[in-house]
Design a protein around this motif. Structure first.
Motif, mmCIF file in Angstrom:
data_model
loop_
_atom_site.group_PDB
_atom_site.id
_atom_site.type_symbol
_atom_site.label_atom_id
_atom_site.label_comp_id
_atom_site.label_asym_id
_atom_site.label_seq_id
_atom_site.Cartn_x
_atom_site.Cartn_y
_atom_site.Cartn_z
ATOM 1 N N ARG A 159 0.818 -1.204 0.000
ATOM 2 C CA ARG A 159 0.000 0.000 0.000
ATOM 3 C C ARG A 159 0.851 1.253 0.000
ATOM 4 N NH1 ARG A 159 -2.519 3.680 3.090
ATOM 5 N NH2 ARG A 159 -1.238 3.186 4.906
ATOM 6 N N LEU A 160 1.952 1.200 0.741
ATOM 7 C CA LEU A 160 2.778 2.395 0.852
ATOM 8 C C LEU A 160 3.739 2.569 -0.305
ATOM 9 C CD1 LEU A 160 3.648 2.396 4.657
ATOM 10 C CD2 LEU A 160 2.090 3.892 3.431
ATOM 11 N N ALA A 161 3.805 1.562 -1.181
ATOM 12 C CA ALA A 161 4.755 1.707 -2.299
ATOM 13 C C ALA A 161 4.335 2.880 -3.161
ATOM 14 C CB ALA A 161 4.785 0.428 -3.131
ATOM 15 N N PRO A 162 5.225 3.843 -3.362
ATOM 16 C CA PRO A 162 4.864 4.998 -4.186
ATOM 17 C C PRO A 162 4.742 4.602 -5.654
ATOM 18 C CG PRO A 162 7.174 5.084 -3.579
ATOM 19 C CD PRO A 162 6.603 3.897 -2.879
ATOM 20 N N ALA A 163 4.159 5.486 -6.416
ATOM 21 C CA ALA A 163 4.013 5.233 -7.858
ATOM 22 C C ALA A 163 5.213 5.835 -8.569
ATOM 23 C CB ALA A 163 2.717 5.859 -8.363
ATOM 24 N N PHE A 164 6.034 4.984 -9.146
ATOM 25 C CA PHE A 164 7.181 5.468 -9.930
ATOM 26 C C PHE A 164 6.812 5.293 -11.392
ATOM 27 C CE2 PHE A 164 11.086 4.941 -6.952
ATOM 28 C CZ PHE A 164 10.437 5.666 -5.977
ATOM 29 N N THR A 165 6.547 6.394 -12.051
ATOM 30 C CA THR A 165 6.114 6.297 -13.438
ATOM 31 C C THR A 165 7.104 6.989 -14.362
ATOM 32 O OG1 THR A 165 4.821 8.285 -13.070
ATOM 33 C CG2 THR A 165 3.636 6.186 -12.985
ATOM 34 N N THR A 166 7.004 6.620 -15.626
ATOM 35 C CA THR A 166 7.805 7.328 -16.632
ATOM 36 C C THR A 166 6.863 8.204 -17.441
ATOM 37 O OG1 THR A 166 7.514 5.533 -18.192
ATOM 38 C CG2 THR A 166 9.495 5.491 -16.847
ATOM 39 N N THR A 167 7.349 9.353 -17.795
ATOM 40 C CA THR A 167 6.536 10.236 -18.631
ATOM 41 C C THR A 167 7.288 10.474 -19.936
ATOM 42 O OG1 THR A 167 7.587 12.203 -17.742
ATOM 43 C CG2 THR A 167 5.599 11.426 -16.625
ATOM 44 N N GLU A 168 6.581 11.003 -20.902
ATOM 45 C CA GLU A 168 7.209 11.236 -22.198
ATOM 46 C C GLU A 168 8.076 12.474 -22.105
ATOM 47 O OE1 GLU A 168 4.568 10.668 -25.529
ATOM 48 O OE2 GLU A 168 5.712 12.207 -26.605
ATOM 49 N N GLY A 169 9.376 12.252 -22.216
ATOM 50 C CA GLY A 169 10.287 13.377 -22.096
ATOM 51 C C GLY A 169 10.323 14.158 -23.391
ATOM 52 N N GLU A 170 10.873 15.346 -23.297
ATOM 53 C CA GLU A 170 10.953 16.180 -24.482
ATOM 54 C C GLU A 170 12.126 15.698 -25.323
ATOM 55 O OE1 GLU A 170 11.356 20.349 -23.436
ATOM 56 O OE2 GLU A 170 12.548 20.538 -25.259
ATOM 57 N N ALA A 171 11.807 15.211 -26.500
ATOM 58 C CA ALA A 171 12.883 14.710 -27.362
ATOM 59 C C ALA A 171 13.679 15.880 -27.887
ATOM 60 C CB ALA A 171 12.291 13.920 -28.509
ATOM 61 N N SER A 172 14.907 15.605 -28.238
ATOM 62 C CA SER A 172 15.708 16.650 -28.847
ATOM 63 C C SER A 172 15.018 17.099 -30.122
ATOM 64 C CB SER A 172 17.091 16.104 -29.174
ATOM 65 O OG SER A 172 17.714 16.908 -30.127
ATOM 66 N N ALA A 201 13.545 10.910 -1.993
ATOM 67 C CA ALA A 201 14.086 11.005 -0.633
ATOM 68 C C ALA A 201 12.957 11.058 0.387
ATOM 69 C CB ALA A 201 14.969 12.245 -0.531
ATOM 70 N N ALA A 202 11.837 11.701 0.007
ATOM 71 C CA ALA A 202 10.717 11.839 0.952
ATOM 72 C C ALA A 202 9.789 10.640 0.903
ATOM 73 C CB ALA A 202 9.942 13.113 0.626
ATOM 74 N N GLY A 203 10.027 9.690 -0.022
ATOM 75 C CA GLY A 203 9.190 8.501 -0.093
ATOM 76 C C GLY A 203 7.898 8.711 -0.862
ATOM 77 N N GLY A 204 7.837 9.766 -1.688
ATOM 78 C CA GLY A 204 6.596 10.026 -2.405
ATOM 79 C C GLY A 204 6.628 9.515 -3.836
ATOM 80 N N ASP A 205 5.606 9.889 -4.607
ATOM 81 C CA ASP A 205 5.516 9.448 -5.996
ATOM 82 C C ASP A 205 6.581 10.123 -6.834
ATOM 83 O OD1 ASP A 205 1.861 9.292 -6.131
ATOM 84 O OD2 ASP A 205 3.387 7.951 -5.284
ATOM 85 N N VAL A 206 7.086 9.396 -7.802
ATOM 86 C CA VAL A 206 8.157 9.915 -8.648
ATOM 87 C C VAL A 206 7.737 9.804 -10.104
ATOM 88 C CG1 VAL A 206 10.451 9.312 -9.534
ATOM 89 C CG2 VAL A 206 10.068 9.444 -7.074
ATOM 90 N N ALA A 207 7.969 10.872 -10.869
ATOM 91 C CA ALA A 207 7.705 10.805 -12.311
ATOM 92 C C ALA A 207 9.012 11.111 -13.022
ATOM 93 C CB ALA A 207 6.628 11.801 -12.712
ATOM 94 N N VAL A 208 9.472 10.187 -13.854
ATOM 95 C CA VAL A 208 10.757 10.352 -14.524
ATOM 96 C C VAL A 208 10.532 10.473 -16.023
ATOM 97 C CG1 VAL A 208 12.963 9.248 -15.030
ATOM 98 C CG2 VAL A 208 11.936 9.003 -12.762
ATOM 99 N N PRO A 209 10.927 11.592 -16.627
ATOM 100 C CA PRO A 209 10.763 11.717 -18.085
ATOM 101 C C PRO A 209 11.748 10.818 -18.832
ATOM 102 C CG PRO A 209 11.075 13.864 -17.038
ATOM 103 C CD PRO A 209 11.416 12.829 -16.031
ATOM 104 N N LEU A 210 11.208 10.163 -19.877
ATOM 105 C CA LEU A 210 12.020 9.296 -20.726
ATOM 106 C C LEU A 210 11.964 9.800 -22.146
ATOM 107 C CD1 LEU A 210 11.278 5.504 -20.207
ATOM 108 C CD2 LEU A 210 13.118 6.839 -19.233
ATOM 109 N N VAL A 211 13.121 9.816 -22.789
ATOM 110 C CA VAL A 211 13.110 10.109 -24.218
ATOM 111 C C VAL A 211 13.445 8.804 -24.927
ATOM 112 C CG1 VAL A 211 14.133 11.463 -26.060
ATOM 113 C CG2 VAL A 211 13.934 12.432 -23.763
ATOM 114 N N VAL A 212 12.522 8.302 -25.722
ATOM 115 C CA VAL A 212 12.711 7.002 -26.352
ATOM 116 C C VAL A 212 13.099 7.191 -27.816
ATOM 117 C CG1 VAL A 212 11.673 4.774 -26.857
ATOM 118 C CG2 VAL A 212 10.977 6.033 -24.836
ATOM 119 N N GLY A 213 14.166 6.516 -28.228
ATOM 120 C CA GLY A 213 14.611 6.619 -29.616
ATOM 121 C C GLY A 213 13.789 5.723 -30.528
#
Lengths: 388, 386
Positions: free
Chosen positions: A175-188, B104-116
Motif C-alpha cells: 500500500r505504501l509503495a509509491p508510484a514510480f512512473t515514466t513520462t514522455e520526455g521532451e525529445a531533442s 528522498a521523501a518517499g513520495g511518488d516519482v515521475a521520470v521523463p524518458l526520451v525514447v529513440g
C-alpha cells in the motif's frame, strides 16, 4: 566551358532516356519508403486482441484471488477469463480452446507466508501471441507485489527491534509503495521522426546508386571505345572526366531533391530551412560523387565497378540507418558518425529541429572532408582499368 | 530431358563462376543476418543515457539497470537528448530535481524518458520502467517497516536478512508442445536467418533474369535453338536453371548461418523443401522479368525494387506477427509471407510435412502461375528480335 556543358547535356539526356536511372533514382526509393513506412511504422500502433485465459486458483486463498482479480480487471487488454480446476485448465490450453492457462498452486498463500517457493505455472498454447506476453507481464507484476509484502513481513519478524505484525506489514508494504512512473520526455528537436528518417535514409542510400550511373559511364565508354575518340578531340582531356562528374552531380542533386520533396509531401514531414537543406544536399552529393571516382579507379571493368558501387551503397546506407534506425555506441558509433550518409541524416535532423546554416557545420564538415579525402584517393590510387 | 538439364547445368555454372556474385550471393546475406540479429535479437539490454541531478534516485536507478544488463552512460541532460537523437542511445532518462526530492521523501516519482526509434528502444524503455517498479516496491517495504517502528537503517538490514530466508514466488512459463518448448527461446539469429533466406533467394533469382536477357540479346539463345533443341527444352532448361540457382543460394545461406551463427532450422529437410518450393516461385518470377524486359540494367533495377518491396511486405525486414490486421492480409498476397509461415512452423513449432501442406500448396500455386506465364513470355521473346 561550352564543351563541358555540351558533353554534360548529352550525357544527361542519355541517362534520362535510359529508364534504369529513373527507376533506381526515384521509383524504387519511393516505393521502399512507402512500404517501410507501412510495415515499420506500425510499431507504434500495436492493436491488442482479446485473449482467452483459463485460470485455476485454489478457493478461499487471498493471494490467489488477487492474481485472478488483477487479470479480470485489466484496462489495456480484454481478458476472457475461464475459472476452472487445474486439469481442466491444462486440457483447455492443450486443446487450443484458450491461448493461455494460469495455474496457481494449492496452498498458495500458506506457501508464501511460510517463506517457501511458490511457483505459478503459465502454459502458453498454440495461439499465444503478444497478448499472452502482456498477461505474463501482469502476472509477474502481481508476484512482485506479493514478494515485496512477504519480504517486508519477514524482515519485520526477523528484526530484533520488537514484535511486529507480519500481515499488517505485508499489506502496508504494497500500500505504501509509491508510484514510480515514466513520462514522455521532451525529445531533442534534432530527433528525426521515424518517417522523416526513412525518407532521409532512403534518399541517401539511393543517391549513391544514382551518382554511380553518372560516373561509371566513364568506364563503359572506355570499354566501348568512345572514350578514346573523345580524347582525340581538340579539347583538354580533363574536361571529359569533369563532364562525367558534373553529370553525376546534377543527377544526384536533382534525384535527392525530388525524393526529399515528394517524401516530405507524402509522409507529412518537414526538413526545415531550405537553404540549409540545400547545403546538406550539395555536400552529400559531393561526397557520393567523389566516392564513385575512387571505385572507378580501382575497378578494372564497368561491371566490377557497378558491383563495388552497389556494395558500398548498401553498406554505407544500411549502417546509416536507411532501412531501420541503428543504435550503436562506443567505437562503432564513432565510426558510424564518419559515414557521409549518417552525417546527412544528422544534418537533416538539425534542420528539421529548426537549425539554420550556422548549426550544420559539423555534418557538412564530415561530408566535405569525406569528399576531399576520396578525391585525393582517386587521384593517388593507380588506375587499374587503364592498364587492362 | 537431357538437353534441358544440360542447359540447366550451364546456367548454374555461369552463376557460380561469375566473380561479381561473390559479395552479393555469399557475403552480403550473412552480413544482413548478423546485422538483423544484432539489432532485433537484443542480446544486451540496450543503451541508456542517464542525466539529471546526482543523488540517491539516480544512483539506485543506475544500479538497478546495470544489474539488468543495460549499458549506462551518465551525461548532461542536453547530451542525453542528443545521444538518443543520433542513435547512440536507445533511451534517455532525465532525473529532475522534484523526482529526486520525492524519492528522498518517499513520495511518488515521475521520470521523463526520451525514447529513440531503434529496434530495441521500446524494450529498453520497458526495462527502465521495470527498474523503477522495483525501486518503488523497495521504498514501500522500507516505509512499511518504519511505520511499524523501525529506523530506516535497521529496516534495510532486516530486509537484507529476509533475502537469505525467503524464497520469492515465481512464474514458470511452459509451452503446450514439448518440441515447441525446446524452441521457445528463439535464437538471436534465427528470425534473421529465416527471413534473409527468403529475401535473398528471391532477390538473386530476380537478378538472374539479367543473364537471361543477356543471352537473348547476345544471340546465344538463338544459336541454342539452331542446335537440335526444341523451344520447350530451352524453356524448361531455363526454368530449371533458375531453380537450381535459387536452391543453391538457399542451401548456402542455411548451411552458413547454421555453422556461423548457430541457427537452428528444425527439421532440415523440411526447411530446405520450403526454400526449394519458394525457389520455384522465384524462378517463375525471374523468367517473367527476363522475358518481358529487354534492357538488363532496367531489369536489374526492377528486380531489386520488386524484390525489396515484396520482401518488406512479406515480413523479411519486420515480423509479420506485429503487422496491423489489414497489412497482414495484404502481406499474404506475397509468396514471402507464406514461405515465412511455413519456415516458422518448422523452425519454431517443430511442425511436420502435414502441418505445412497448406502453405506449400499456396506456394506451388504461385509457382505454377508464374512458371506458365514465364514460359509463355519466354517462347514469345525468343521469336522477337532484340
Amino acid at each position: 566551358m561550352r564543351q563541358l556543358l555540351v558533353m554534360t547535356a548529352s550525357d544527361l539526356r542519355q541517362h534520362v532516356r535510359d529508364k534504369s536511372v529513373i527507376i533506381f533514382a526515384v521509383l524504387v526509393p519511393l516505393a521502399l519508403m512507402y512500404v517501410f513506412n507501412l510495415t515499420f511504422g506500425s510499431m507504434d500502433s500495436l492493436e491488442l486482441e482479446p485473449i482467452d485465459v483459463a485460470v485455476s486458483a485454489p478457493a478461499d486463498d487471498d493471494l490467489a484471488a488477487s492474481v485472478v482479480d488483477t487479470l479480470a480487471g485489466l484496462d489495456a487488454l480484454q481478458v476472457n477469463l475461464t475459472q476452472t480446476d487445474e486439469d481442466e485448465a491444462r486440457q483447455l490450453v492443450r486443446d487450443g480452446e484458450v491461448a493461455l492457462a494460469v495455474v496457481v498452486p494449492e496452498g498458495f498463500t500458506e506457501t508464501i507466508t511460510s517463506g517457501r517457493e511458490a511457483v505459478v505455472d503459465v502454459v502458453e498454447g498454440e495461439t499465444a501471441g503478444i497478448e499472452a506476453q502482456v498477461v505474463e507481464t501482469v502476472v509477474q507484476t502481481v508476484l512482485d507485489r506479493v514478494n515485496a509484502g512477504t519480504r517486508a513481513a519477514t524482515a519485520g519478524v526477523l528484526t530484533s527491534a520488537g514484535p511486529v505484525d507480519p500481515a499488517a506489514v505485508a499489506q502496508e508494504a504494497v500500500r505504501l509503495a509509491p508510484a514510480f512512473t515514466t513520462t514522455e520526455g521532451e525529445a531533442s528537436a534534432e530527433q528525426l521522426s521515424f518517417s522523416a528518417s526513412l525518407v532521409a535514409g532512403q534518399a541517401g542510400l539511393f543517391l549513391l546508386f544514382t551518382v554511380g550511373f553518372g560516373v561509371l559511364g566513364l568506364l563503359t565508354e572506355r570499354e566501348q571505345g568512345t572514350l578514346a575518340r573523345l580524347r582525340s578531340m581538340p579539347m583538354t582531356p580533363g574536361l571529359i572526366v569533369a563532364a562525367k562528374a558534373l553529370t553525376a552531380y546534377t543527377l544526384g542533386v536533382v534525384a535527392t531533391g525530388v525524393l526529399l520533396t515528394i517524401g516530405s509531401l507524402f509522409f507529412d514531414v518537414g526538413f526545415g530551412s531550405l537553404p540549409a537543406v540545400a547545403v546538406l544536399v550539395l555536400s552529400v552529393v559531393a561526397a557520393g560523387v567523389s566516392l564513385v571516382f575512387v571505385v572507378a579507379r580501382i575497378a578494372r571493368t564497368a561491371e566490377q565497378a557497378q558491383i563495388a558501387q552497389s556494395i558500398l551503397a548498401m553498406v554505407l546506407g544500411m549502417s546509416a540507418g536507411a532501412f531501420f534506425p541503428i543504435v550503436a555506441g562506443g567505437l562503432l558509433g564513432t565510426i558510424l558518425d564518419l559515414n557521409p550518409i549518417a552525417a546527412f541524416m544528422r544534418g537533416l535532423g538539425i534542420t528539421s529541429g529548426g537549425g539554420g546554416l550556422a548549426d550544420i557545420g559539423a555534418p557538412v564538415a564530415v561530408m566535405l572532408g569525406f569528399a576531399v579525402l576520396a578525391t585525393l584517393a582517386s587521384r593517388l590510387v593507380p588506375d587499374r582499368g587503364a592498364a587492362a | 530431358m537431357r538437353t534441358a538439364l544440360a542447359i540447366t547445368a550451364v546456367e548454374l555454372r555461369r552463376f557460380l563462376k561469375d566473380r561479381s556474385n561473390i559479395f552479393f550471393v555469399f557475403v552480403f546475406p550473412l552480413l544482413l543476418v548478423l546485422f538483423i540479429g544484432a539489432q532485433f535479437g537484443g542480446a544486451s539490454g540496450g543503451r541508456v543515457a542517464v542525466s539529471g541531478v546526482d543523488g540517491d534516485l539516480r544512483a539506485a536507478l543506475v544500479t538497478a539497470l546495470e544489474a539488468d544488463d543495460v549499458t549506462i552512460t551518465v551525461v548532461s541532460e542536453d547530451e542525453a537528448r542528443e545521444l538518443v537523437a543520433r542513435g547512440r542511445a536507445d533511451v534517455g532518462v532525465v532525473v529532475p530535481d522534484e523526482a529526486a526530492a520525492a524519492y528522498a521523501a518517499g513520495g511518488d516519482v515521475a521520470v521523463p524518458l526520451v525514447v529513440g526509434s531503434g529496434a530495441q528502444s521500446q524494450a529498453t524503455a520497458q526495462r527502465v520502467q521495470s527498474a523503477l517498479d522495483a525501486l518503488a516496491l523497495d521504498q514501500g517495504q522500507v516505509a512499511a517497516l518504519t511505520s511499524a517502528g523501525l529506523t530506516p537503517e535497521s529496516a534495510r538490514q532486516a530486509l537484507a536478512a529476509a533475502d537469505t530466508v525467503v524464497q520469492p514466488a515465481r512464474m514458470e512459463i511452459t509451452n503446450v508442445s514439448e518440441i515447441a518448448q525446446e524452441f521457445a527461446g528463439l535464437g538471436q539469429f534465427d528470425y534473421g536467418a529465416a527471413s534473409q533466406v527468403l529475401l535473398f533467394v528471391f532477390l538473386i533469382s530476380l537478378a538472374g533474369s539479367t543473364t537471361l536477357i543477356q543471352s537473348r540479346r547476345l544471340g546465344a539463345t538463338r544459336r541454342m535453338l539452331a542446335a537440335p533443341v526444341t523451344t520447350g527444352q530451352a524453356v524448361v532448361g531455363q526454368a530449371l536453371g533458375r531453380l537450381a540457382i535459387a536452391a543453391t543460394q538457399g542451401a548456402y545461406i542455411m548451411a552458413a548461418s547454421s555453422l556461423l551463427f548457430g541457427v537452428d532450422w528444425g527439421n532440415l529437410a523440411l526447411a530446405f523443401l520450403v526454400v526449394v518450393v519458394f525457389g520455384l516461385v522465384a524462378a517463375g518470377a525471374a523468367m517473367v522479368l527476363g522475358s518481358l524486359v529487354d534492357n538488363d540494367a532496367a531489369a536489374g533495377g526492377v528486380g531489386v525494387g520488386v524484390g525489396l518491396v515484396l520482401g518488406a511486405l512479406g515480413g523479411a525486414m519486420y515480423p509479420i506477427e506485429l503487422f496491423p490486421d489489414t497489412l497482414r492480409t495484404v502481406a499474404h498476397a506475397t509468396p514471402h509471407a507464406w514461405a515465412a509461415e511455413a519456415l516458422a512452423e518448422v523452425q519454431r513449432h517443430g511442425g511436420g510435412l502435414v502441418d505445412i501442406l497448406p502453405e506449400l500448396g499456396v506456394l506451388l500455386g504461385f509457382a505454377a502461375v508464374l512458371l506458365l506465364i514465364g514460359a509463355w513470355t519466354l517462347r514469345r521473346s525468343l521469336a522477337r528480335a532484340i
